[in-house]
Design a protein around this motif. Sequence first.
Motif, PDB file in Angstrom:
ATOM      1  N   SER B  23     -13.427   7.299   4.803  1.00 39.88           N
ATOM      2  CA  SER B  23     -14.246   6.309   3.960  1.00 39.88           C
ATOM      3  C   SER B  23     -13.344   6.037   2.885  1.00 39.88           C
ATOM      4  O   SER B  23     -12.818   6.993   2.216  1.00 39.88           O
ATOM      5  CB  SER B  23     -15.477   6.509   3.535  1.00 39.88           C
ATOM      6  N   ASN B  65     -13.520  -0.382  10.538  1.00 40.98           N
ATOM      7  CA  ASN B  65     -14.434  -1.472  10.037  1.00 40.98           C
ATOM      8  C   ASN B  65     -14.106  -1.722   8.557  1.00 40.98           C
ATOM      9  O   ASN B  65     -14.365  -1.039   7.686  1.00 40.98           O
ATOM     10  CB  ASN B  65     -15.820  -0.992  10.224  1.00 40.98           C
ATOM     11  N   LYS B  67     -15.120  -4.209   6.581  1.00 36.06           N
ATOM     12  CA  LYS B  67     -16.074  -4.547   5.807  1.00 36.06           C
ATOM     13  C   LYS B  67     -16.845  -3.213   5.187  1.00 36.06           C
ATOM     14  O   LYS B  67     -17.037  -3.179   4.042  1.00 36.06           O
ATOM     15  CB  LYS B  67     -17.200  -5.128   6.697  1.00 36.06           C
ATOM     16  N   LYS B  68     -17.111  -2.201   5.962  1.00 36.18           N
ATOM     17  CA  LYS B  68     -17.416  -1.097   5.570  1.00 36.18           C
ATOM     18  C   LYS B  68     -16.393   0.025   4.823  1.00 36.18           C
ATOM     19  O   LYS B  68     -16.842   0.970   4.364  1.00 36.18           O
ATOM     20  CB  LYS B  68     -18.161  -0.313   6.627  1.00 36.18           C
TER      21      LYS B  68
END
Lengths: 111, 111
Positions: B23, B65, B67-68
């Motif tokens: 992340s 992803n 967007k995330k």
Amino acid sequence: DVKVTQSSRYLVKRTGEKVFLECVQDMDHENMFWYRQDPGLGLRLIYFSYDVKMKEKGDIPEGYSVSREKKERFSLILESASTNQTSMYLCASKGFRSEAFFGQGTRLTVV
Amino acid sequence: QQPVQSPQAVILREGEDAVINCSSSKALYSVHWYRQKHGEAPVFLMILLKGGEQKGHEKISASFNEKKQQSSLYLTASQLSYSGTYFCGTPRTGTASKLTFGTGTRLQVTL
């Protein structure tokens, strides 16, 4: 066979010494990197060079400097080695839109 | 600034599956995945570009992803040879070649 070669696998230096870590790549890559690897902290970027004589600071540049006089060679300099710079140092090179290739690493111990 | 990986470490039996997450607090344009076996240099596994593209390498696949602001690495039917530390790498905003690596995930596959 692509190669990134670091000059030493193991180094032991005394506190206060000036230390040079050398890295040479044979892929004609524009980009070269120095990372420091410590347990639990992953790979942290020290310095990045995107061309001869061009450099950018990474996340942890304090206490380090770099030199790139020729495209194939990128040197990391510890101006005055300290015990908290004991670590594994990894050099990498990367072309535009390509993956990074790493050297074998230099394990530096400062006593 | 560094991407954060989870879990920090995982132990699997041969044949089991695992997921490693990466992340970032910054926008992602692409994600690289590397594996480092003990005592060796990190080696490139795959790169994922914008668009939620999935890629594969042996029985290892990954998703992205943007967007995330995260990527996941999927190891299916793990083999002993999958043991090592996995790193995700992301380029810095505005500098496509300046790779920053995550904190790493240590994977151990046992019999």
